[in-house]
Design a protein around this motif. Structure first.
Motif, PDB file in Angstrom:
ATOM      1  N   PRO A 108      -5.647  -3.527  -0.852  1.00  0.00           N
ATOM      2  CA  PRO A 108      -6.215  -2.349  -0.178  1.00  0.00           C
ATOM      3  C   PRO A 108      -7.740  -2.352  -0.103  1.00  0.00           C
ATOM      4  O   PRO A 108      -8.309  -1.917   0.894  1.00  0.00           O
ATOM      5  CB  PRO A 108      -5.708  -1.179  -1.036  1.00  0.00           C
TER       6      PRO A 108
ATOM      7  N   MET B  82       0.830  -1.192   0.000  1.00  0.00           N
ATOM      8  CA  MET B  82       0.000   0.000   0.000  1.00  0.00           C
ATOM      9  C   MET B  82       0.868   1.247   0.000  1.00  0.00           C
ATOM     10  O   MET B  82       1.932   1.284   0.619  1.00  0.00           O
ATOM     11  CB  MET B  82      -0.919   0.026   1.234  1.00  0.00           C
ATOM     12  N   SER B  83       0.409   2.256  -0.697  1.00  0.00           N
ATOM     13  CA  SER B  83       1.071   3.559  -0.637  1.00  0.00           C
ATOM     14  C   SER B  83       0.634   4.283   0.635  1.00  0.00           C
ATOM     15  O   SER B  83      -0.313   3.867   1.315  1.00  0.00           O
ATOM     16  CB  SER B  83       0.711   4.395  -1.863  1.00  0.00           C
TER      17      SER B  83
ATOM     18  N   ASP C 234     -10.002  -1.951   3.283  1.00  0.00           N
ATOM     19  CA  ASP C 234     -10.915  -0.827   3.497  1.00  0.00           C
ATOM     20  C   ASP C 234     -12.315  -1.307   3.869  1.00  0.00           C
ATOM     21  O   ASP C 234     -12.976  -0.720   4.732  1.00  0.00           O
ATOM     22  CB  ASP C 234     -10.986   0.045   2.245  1.00  0.00           C
TER      23      ASP C 234
ATOM     24  N   GLU D 297      -0.839   7.100   0.788  1.00  0.00           N
ATOM     25  CA  GLU D 297      -2.194   7.627   0.567  1.00  0.00           C
ATOM     26  C   GLU D 297      -3.245   6.549   0.789  1.00  0.00           C
ATOM     27  O   GLU D 297      -4.295   6.790   1.393  1.00  0.00           O
ATOM     28  CB  GLU D 297      -2.330   8.199  -0.844  1.00  0.00           C
ATOM     29  N   GLU D 298      -2.961   5.346   0.294  1.00  0.00           N
ATOM     30  CA  GLU D 298      -3.898   4.240   0.490  1.00  0.00           C
ATOM     31  C   GLU D 298      -4.013   3.862   1.962  1.00  0.00           C
ATOM     32  O   GLU D 298      -5.107   3.537   2.442  1.00  0.00           O
ATOM     33  CB  GLU D 298      -3.455   3.034  -0.334  1.00  0.00           C
ATOM     34  N   TYR D 299      -2.899   3.925   2.670  1.00  0.00           N
ATOM     35  CA  TYR D 299      -2.978   3.607   4.095  1.00  0.00           C
ATOM     36  C   TYR D 299      -3.710   4.687   4.872  1.00  0.00           C
ATOM     37  O   TYR D 299      -4.412   4.392   5.843  1.00  0.00           O
ATOM     38  CB  TYR D 299      -1.586   3.384   4.694  1.00  0.00           C
TER      39      TYR D 299
ATOM     40  N   MET E  56      -6.197   6.292   3.747  1.00  0.00           N
ATOM     41  CA  MET E  56      -7.600   5.966   3.506  1.00  0.00           C
ATOM     42  C   MET E  56      -8.043   4.819   4.410  1.00  0.00           C
ATOM     43  O   MET E  56      -9.139   4.849   4.987  1.00  0.00           O
ATOM     44  CB  MET E  56      -7.792   5.585   2.043  1.00  0.00           C
TER      45      MET E  56
END
Length: 240
Positions: A130, A74-75, A134, A77-79, A81
């Motif tokens: 991801p 995960m990037s 989520d 930004e994704e984390y 989120m």
């Protein structure tokens, strides 16, 4: 006449000053309020498992960030989120919690929130990307959003007035304890293992709900007179 009464009171000669602050029937009522203290404490313990779950869900994303980002790819930004979507789920859960608590009862709502939270933790545990992370995080958020309303309401409705403030404080203590446990365990176990530990308070709550009565106030509200009397006797004793 009024002036004479006022002077008597100021001088301490009024007989009313020597009357007890509590009448005999009030003392008896306080004795009855003690009721079955063990059942009240058991109900509170079962309910605050939802509060503990609240804290552990909030604290989960902090110690697991590095492990999840490295394993799942995960990037940042994704984390971000993943971490923040918990609050979106909590908002949805809190909005629907009041209606659910009135429709299926306080116990039914707590059981529902625990089942949803367990589903969320399982999805997180089995996640490979991801999106599933989520989804699981959203479900755990929904569960704690429901608990944020129904747990303090249930505790307030089953406790005697002289214990209500003290036992409602346990709700806050359990949230902080859940945070502490999540932070501590996260330093020693993997993020998947920590997700499994998040299911423990949910399982304890589901099991414990079979041994405690529902809120007498809700039972009276929906017209379940027999269940209301039985619940009240369990919480206040046979004299209720």
């Amino acid at each position: 006449m009024k002036m004479a009464d006022s002077q008597d009171i100021e001088k301490g000669s009024s007989g009313s000053l020597y009357q007890p602050f509590f009448h005999k029937d009030e003392k008896q009522q306080n004795s009855h309020d003690n009721g079955n203290l063990f059942m009240v404490i058991l109900c509170t313990f079962v309910a605050v498992m939802g509060s503990f779950e609240f804290g552990s869900s909030i604290g989960y994303s902090s110690p697991t960030q590095q492990g999840i980002m490295e394993e799942v790819g995960m990037s940042s930004e994704e984390y971000s989120m993943f971490g923040s979507i918990l609050t979106i789920g909590a908002m949805a859960g809190s909005i629907s919690s009041g209606r659910a608590a009135d429709l299926i009862g306080r116990k039914g709502t707590m059981k529902m929130s625990s089942i949803i939270s367990i589903a969320g933790w399982l999805i997180i545990y089995l996640s490979l990307g991801p999106l599933s992370l989520d989804v699981g995080r959203f479900l755990t958020g929904y569960g704690i959003g429901v608990n944020s309303y129904v747990v303090p309401v249930f505790i307030a409705e089953i406790t005697p007035t002289h214990l209500r403030g003290a036992l409602l404080t346990v709700h806050q203590v359990a949230i902080a304890t859940g945070l502490l446990v999540a932070y501590t365990l996260g330093a020693f176990v993997s993020w998947r293992t920590l997700a499994l530990t998040g299911m423990i308070p949910c399982a304890v709550m589901i099991l414990g709900l079979y041994f405690i009565p529902d809120s007498p106030r809700w039972l009276a509200m929906v017209g379940c007179q027999a269940e209301f009397n039985a619940a009240l006797q369990k919480l206040r004793g046979d004299t209720a």
